[in-house]
Design a protein around this motif. Structure first.
Motif, PDB file in Angstrom:
ATOM      1  N   ALA A  72      37.183  31.361  43.474  1.00  0.00           N
ATOM      2  CA  ALA A  72      36.387  32.175  42.547  1.00  0.00           C
ATOM      3  C   ALA A  72      34.988  31.600  42.400  1.00  0.00           C
ATOM      4  O   ALA A  72      33.996  32.343  42.392  1.00  0.00           O
ATOM      5  N   GLN A  73      34.867  30.277  42.306  1.00  0.00           N
ATOM      6  CA  GLN A  73      33.540  29.667  42.178  1.00  0.00           C
ATOM      7  C   GLN A  73      32.701  29.865  43.432  1.00  0.00           C
ATOM      8  O   GLN A  73      31.508  30.145  43.360  1.00  0.00           O
ATOM      9  N   GLU A  74      33.319  29.726  44.587  1.00  0.00           N
ATOM     10  CA  GLU A  74      32.583  29.946  45.835  1.00  0.00           C
ATOM     11  C   GLU A  74      32.106  31.390  45.934  1.00  0.00           C
ATOM     12  O   GLU A  74      30.998  31.666  46.391  1.00  0.00           O
ATOM     13  N   SER A  75      32.943  32.334  45.502  1.00  0.00           N
ATOM     14  CA  SER A  75      32.561  33.740  45.601  1.00  0.00           C
ATOM     15  C   SER A  75      31.437  34.081  44.631  1.00  0.00           C
ATOM     16  O   SER A  75      30.593  34.938  44.924  1.00  0.00           O
ATOM     17  N   VAL A  76      31.382  33.418  43.468  1.00  0.00           N
ATOM     18  CA  VAL A  76      30.265  33.630  42.547  1.00  0.00           C
ATOM     19  C   VAL A  76      28.959  33.144  43.180  1.00  0.00           C
ATOM     20  O   VAL A  76      27.910  33.793  43.065  1.00  0.00           O
ATOM     21  N   GLY A  77      29.017  31.989  43.871  1.00  0.00           N
ATOM     22  CA  GLY A  77      27.835  31.513  44.578  1.00  0.00           C
ATOM     23  C   GLY A  77      27.397  32.474  45.670  1.00  0.00           C
ATOM     24  O   GLY A  77      26.202  32.722  45.874  1.00  0.00           O
ATOM     25  N   SER A  78      28.356  33.063  46.380  1.00  0.00           N
ATOM     26  CA  SER A  78      28.033  34.045  47.422  1.00  0.00           C
ATOM     27  C   SER A  78      27.390  35.288  46.820  1.00  0.00           C
ATOM     28  O   SER A  78      26.446  35.858  47.389  1.00  0.00           O
ATOM     29  N   LEU A  79      27.890  35.717  45.670  1.00  0.00           N
ATOM     30  CA  LEU A  79      27.300  36.873  44.996  1.00  0.00           C
ATOM     31  C   LEU A  79      25.851  36.594  44.616  1.00  0.00           C
ATOM     32  O   LEU A  79      24.965  37.444  44.822  1.00  0.00           O
ATOM     33  N   ALA A  80      25.589  35.415  44.069  1.00  0.00           N
ATOM     34  CA  ALA A  80      24.218  35.064  43.688  1.00  0.00           C
ATOM     35  C   ALA A  80      23.301  35.051  44.911  1.00  0.00           C
ATOM     36  O   ALA A  80      22.158  35.517  44.846  1.00  0.00           O
ATOM     37  N   SER A  81      23.791  34.542  46.042  1.00  0.00           N
ATOM     38  CA  SER A  81      22.979  34.510  47.259  1.00  0.00           C
ATOM     39  C   SER A  81      22.662  35.914  47.750  1.00  0.00           C
ATOM     40  O   SER A  81      21.534  36.209  48.157  1.00  0.00           O
ATOM     41  N   THR A  82      23.660  36.792  47.704  1.00  0.00           N
ATOM     42  CA  THR A  82      23.455  38.167  48.173  1.00  0.00           C
ATOM     43  C   THR A  82      22.453  38.899  47.291  1.00  0.00           C
ATOM     44  O   THR A  82      21.563  39.609  47.784  1.00  0.00           O
ATOM     45  N   LEU A  83      22.570  38.717  45.987  1.00  0.00           N
ATOM     46  CA  LEU A  83      21.656  39.386  45.071  1.00  0.00           C
ATOM     47  C   LEU A  83      20.241  38.829  45.204  1.00  0.00           C
ATOM     48  O   LEU A  83      19.255  39.585  45.193  1.00  0.00           O
TER      49      LEU A  83
ATOM     50  N   THR B 177      22.772  47.732  47.972  1.00  0.00           N
ATOM     51  CA  THR B 177      23.687  47.876  46.838  1.00  0.00           C
ATOM     52  C   THR B 177      25.123  47.717  47.290  1.00  0.00           C
ATOM     53  O   THR B 177      25.942  47.062  46.616  1.00  0.00           O
ATOM     54  N   THR B 178      25.456  48.296  48.436  1.00  0.00           N
ATOM     55  CA  THR B 178      26.811  48.166  48.974  1.00  0.00           C
ATOM     56  C   THR B 178      27.147  46.710  49.259  1.00  0.00           C
ATOM     57  O   THR B 178      28.255  46.238  48.965  1.00  0.00           O
ATOM     58  N   ALA B 179      26.174  45.972  49.824  1.00  0.00           N
ATOM     59  CA  ALA B 179      26.412  44.560  50.131  1.00  0.00           C
ATOM     60  C   ALA B 179      26.629  43.748  48.849  1.00  0.00           C
ATOM     61  O   ALA B 179      27.527  42.900  48.779  1.00  0.00           O
ATOM     62  N   VAL B 180      25.802  44.011  47.828  1.00  0.00           N
ATOM     63  CA  VAL B 180      25.955  43.293  46.558  1.00  0.00           C
ATOM     64  C   VAL B 180      27.272  43.662  45.892  1.00  0.00           C
ATOM     65  O   VAL B 180      27.988  42.801  45.352  1.00  0.00           O
ATOM     66  N   HIS B 181      27.618  44.951  45.928  1.00  0.00           N
ATOM     67  CA  HIS B 181      28.891  45.384  45.334  1.00  0.00           C
ATOM     68  C   HIS B 181      30.078  44.739  46.051  1.00  0.00           C
ATOM     69  O   HIS B 181      31.076  44.384  45.411  1.00  0.00           O
ATOM     70  N   ALA B 182      29.974  44.615  47.366  1.00  0.00           N
ATOM     71  CA  ALA B 182      31.061  43.977  48.111  1.00  0.00           C
ATOM     72  C   ALA B 182      31.212  42.516  47.700  1.00  0.00           C
ATOM     73  O   ALA B 182      32.330  42.015  47.530  1.00  0.00           O
ATOM     74  N   ALA B 183      30.076  41.812  47.545  1.00  0.00           N
ATOM     75  CA  ALA B 183      30.134  40.421  47.100  1.00  0.00           C
ATOM     76  C   ALA B 183      30.687  40.326  45.680  1.00  0.00           C
ATOM     77  O   ALA B 183      31.470  39.423  45.372  1.00  0.00           O
ATOM     78  N   ALA B 184      30.289  41.281  44.820  1.00  0.00           N
ATOM     79  CA  ALA B 184      30.810  41.300  43.446  1.00  0.00           C
ATOM     80  C   ALA B 184      32.314  41.567  43.448  1.00  0.00           C
ATOM     81  O   ALA B 184      33.062  40.995  42.649  1.00  0.00           O
TER      82      ALA B 184
ATOM     83  N   ARG C 131      34.412  40.777  45.851  1.00  0.00           N
ATOM     84  CA  ARG C 131      35.102  39.561  46.289  1.00  0.00           C
ATOM     85  C   ARG C 131      35.204  38.567  45.139  1.00  0.00           C
ATOM     86  O   ARG C 131      36.248  37.914  44.960  1.00  0.00           O
ATOM     87  N   ALA C 132      34.127  38.450  44.364  1.00  0.00           N
ATOM     88  CA  ALA C 132      34.173  37.557  43.198  1.00  0.00           C
ATOM     89  C   ALA C 132      35.215  38.040  42.200  1.00  0.00           C
ATOM     90  O   ALA C 132      35.956  37.233  41.617  1.00  0.00           O
ATOM     91  N   TRP C 133      35.293  39.355  42.005  1.00  0.00           N
ATOM     92  CA  TRP C 133      36.298  39.913  41.088  1.00  0.00           C
ATOM     93  C   TRP C 133      37.702  39.642  41.598  1.00  0.00           C
ATOM     94  O   TRP C 133      38.600  39.283  40.824  1.00  0.00           O
ATOM     95  N   THR C 134      37.903  39.801  42.899  1.00  0.00           N
ATOM     96  CA  THR C 134      39.237  39.596  43.474  1.00  0.00           C
ATOM     97  C   THR C 134      39.714  38.176  43.240  1.00  0.00           C
ATOM     98  O   THR C 134      40.843  37.942  42.780  1.00  0.00           O
ATOM     99  N   HIS C 135      38.849  37.208  43.552  1.00  0.00           N
ATOM    100  CA  HIS C 135      39.247  35.809  43.361  1.00  0.00           C
ATOM    101  C   HIS C 135      39.384  35.475  41.879  1.00  0.00           C
ATOM    102  O   HIS C 135      40.289  34.718  41.487  1.00  0.00           O
ATOM    103  N   GLY C 136      38.496  36.031  41.047  1.00  0.00           N
ATOM    104  CA  GLY C 136      38.614  35.799  39.610  1.00  0.00           C
ATOM    105  C   GLY C 136      39.893  36.387  39.046  1.00  0.00           C
ATOM    106  O   GLY C 136      40.545  35.782  38.188  1.00  0.00           O
ATOM    107  N   ALA C 137      40.262  37.587  39.532  1.00  0.00           N
ATOM    108  CA  ALA C 137      41.500  38.218  39.066  1.00  0.00           C
ATOM    109  C   ALA C 137      42.721  37.419  39.499  1.00  0.00           C
ATOM    110  O   ALA C 137      43.702  37.294  38.752  1.00  0.00           O
ATOM    111  N   GLN C 138      42.658  36.849  40.716  1.00  0.00           N
ATOM    112  CA  GLN C 138      43.775  36.025  41.167  1.00  0.00           C
ATOM    113  C   GLN C 138      43.913  34.784  40.289  1.00  0.00           C
ATOM    114  O   GLN C 138      45.032  34.409  39.897  1.00  0.00           O
ATOM    115  N   ALA C 139      42.775  34.158  39.980  1.00  0.00           N
ATOM    116  CA  ALA C 139      42.827  32.989  39.095  1.00  0.00           C
ATOM    117  C   ALA C 139      43.361  33.376  37.719  1.00  0.00           C
ATOM    118  O   ALA C 139      44.186  32.658  37.131  1.00  0.00           O
TER     119      ALA C 139
END
Length: 605
Positions: free
Chosen positions: A195-206, A226-233, A235-243
């Protein structure tokens, strides 16, 4: 290009890194923990007071003192525990502040190759999101784990003193739940790290999209970005939801264990009361202890989950702390008080590549530029002209060969001394968010106002100041968005001139200027070149023809050197560039601008 995800740290490495942050706050954390523990002790005394109250009521004895004692325990425990929690929360914020200060100090001293390999958005996430999670592990995980364990042990001892049979029933149920919860911990660790790695990826994409917002809009690429940022978001949601799922399972299993233990104790205790083995007040006190047991058990589970969340953040922060940085200036070092003189720049067979192996940008570059005077670097795109400036500034080190200033290898110069003697105007003339004054004083913060206004007049920015609503203190917007391209370029030039450099590096300083301002700037360059070594990357004939000397670069080498007239006659590449690629060319052998009076001999090694 980005760094690979931060590898998980061992428990020892995590606590060693964490201790480096909490060490300055040991006393506050210990005080907060002691207050929290005292509040827990007051809570543990409440079931015993309740037992005494039930016994007094059953025996028809006075109960006022017991009731007052119970009330005092409730109020005192709440006040003490609340004070401890506030102190811990405040200390946690101090830990976060310390981490952010350390990390930003290091990131702003990153070596340029390290910065090239790292996404700015990911670094930003480490400074903001990851350091915030230190709050969880620095106080909650540490103190909650300790106080929870101490409270749990004390509660078990007191419950055993009341009735060992009921204690055995309660611990049996809780032990089964604890074993199941322990099995979930590796899942929680992996999910929180991802989840932390995916948040960093989201910040990079944005950051990628916002950093080139005008280009995105001009390209009609809003939907794709927008599609790329939404996809990164997502992924962050998916990992956050799993956690969150694994944490919820751990929490619910703990709650289920306590409730099951409560029912088991209630049934067993009721039978023992009916048989006369224990008093009703004992069962009431035991059930209250079991009820209070929920808090320390939940604290322990929470401490484990927060540890895994915080350890993922610590791993990412630690990785950022290990990035290679430039040496910090030594404030105790004495600086020589010498009269500034023009710098002499020498390249000796310099070979350089931005990455290991081919392609090489420089393939044996050699030249000497004695000051003062104006030397122009010309050549086709990709010849390695801008890299000359990057190497002089020591943004990169040559693979082999030497670069000398005043006969001394620049790697032997203290980095702050080297850069203090150089004024550098980049091709895109960056302007930072803030006021115009902030930008002008970036390289020379102690410049008096009269020198600032003199530099503004020299660069024809005085008219800009007159129309700005707050003058020098007017905000220029993100990346100078409130200024035109030419104004940004002149601000960058004024900023460099305020430093009074011995060596002035200009990467196509007239690219965004109109004809009138270009002529003014050429006059300024000519004036500065009389007393300073000026090296300019030139793409306009007017700049080239005013140079004392010209270096022609091709394919990472200096292929020719001389004056405009000499090179027109002797070098086919230069003649072709003059005829086809230099704007405003109206005659191969004609100089439109008188060259500065100061002349110096160019030496080709």
């Amino acid at each position: 290009m980005t760094h690979s995800p931060a590898p998980p740290l061992s428990v020892r490495q995590t606590w060693r890194a964490l201790y480096s942050y909490i060490r300055p706050h040991r006393a506050a954390i210990a005080t907060g923990g002691l207050l929290t523990l005292t509040g827990s002790a007051a809570a543990l005394a409440q079931p015993l007071a309740a037992k005494a109250l039930v016994d007094a009521l059953a025996a028809d004895r006075p109960y006022t003192t017991v009731l007052i004692t119970l009330t005092a325990l409730v109020i005192t425990g709440a006040v003490i525990q609340g004070s401890g929690q506030y102190l811990l929360e405040r200390t946690a914020e101090s830990v976060v502040l310390t981490a952010r200060q350390r990390l930003t100090t290091r990131l702003l001293r990153l070596r340029i190759p390290e910065a090239d390999r790292t996404e700015p958005g990911d670094l930003l996430s480490r400074v903001t999101s990851d350091t915030t999670l230190l709050r969880q592990v620095s106080t909650h995980s540490l103190v909650s784990g300790f106080t929870g364990a101490a409270t749990l042990i004390a509660a078990i001892v007191l419950m055993g003193a009341l009735d060992l049979v009921l204690l055995g029933v309660a611990l049996g149920v809780i032990a089964l739940s604890t074993a199941a919860t322990t099995m979930l911990m590796p899942q929680i660790a992996r999910a929180t790290h991802a989840a932390q790695e995916s948040v960093g990826s989201l910040a990079s994409t944005l950051e990628r999209s916002l950093g080139a917002l005008r280009t995105v809009k001009a390209s009609g690429a809003e939907d794709r970005e927008t599609t790329a940022v939404h996809a990164a978001a997502h992924r962050a949601w998916t990992h956050g939801a799993q956690a969150a799922r694994w944490q919820a399972l751990a929490s619910s299993s703990t709650g289920l264990a306590i409730q099951t233990a409560f029912l088991a104790v209630l049934g067993t205790g009721g039978a023992r009361v009916a048989s006369g083995a224990i008093e009703p007040s004992t069962l009431v006190a035991f059930l209250l202890f079991l009820f209070y047991l929920t808090a320390p058990v939940a604290q322990l589970i929470d401490a484990f989950t927060q540890y895994h969340t915080g350890s993922a953040a610590i791993a990412r922060i630690t990785q950022a702390q290990q990035l290679e940085i430039e040496p910090a200036p030594d404030p105790a070092a004495r600086r020589p008080h010498t009269i500034p003189h023009p710098a002499r720049v020498t390249f000796q067979d310099v070979i350089f590549a931005y990455r290991d192996g081919p392609p090489q940008v420089h393939r044996g570059v050699s030249f000497t530029v004695p000051g003062p005077g104006l030397t122009a670097l010309v050549g086709p795109s990709g010849a390695g002209k801008t890299t000359v400036f990057a190497l002089i500034e020591r943004f990169y080190n040559p693979t082999s060969g030497r670069i000398l200033i005043d006969g001394k290898d620049i790697r032997r110069w203290p980095l702050d001394q080297l850069r203090a003697s150089i004024g550098y105007v980049e091709q895109d003339a960056p302007v930072l968010a803030g006021t115009l004054r902030d930008n002008l004083l970036l390289a020379a913060p102690h410049t008096p106002d009269h020198a600032i206004h003199q530099a503004l007049r020299r660069t024809h920015l005085d008219t800009l100041i007159d129309r700005l609503p707050q003058g020098l203190d007017t905000p220029v917007g993100h990346c100078g968005s409130h200024l035109s391209g030419g104004e940004r370029q002149r601000v960058a030039i004024a900023r460099a001139l305020l430093r009074q450099p011995r060596l002035l590096l200009l990467d196509e300083a007239t690219a965004h200027l109109d004809a009138a301002n270009e002529a003014v700037l050429r006059d300024i360059i000519a004036e500065v070149a009389r007393q300073t070594t000026v090296l300019v990357i030139a793409h306009r004939l007017s700049t080239v023809t005013m140079a004392d000397h010209i270096l022609v670069m091709e394919a990472g080498r200096v292929r020719a050197a001389g004056t405009h007239h000499e090179l027109i006659a002797s070098d086919p590449l230069y003649a072709r560039l003059a005829a086809t690629q230099f704007p405003h060319h109206s005659g191969a052998g004609q100089d439109h601008i008188a060259r500065p009076a100061a002349r110096s001999q160019l030496l080709i090694d």
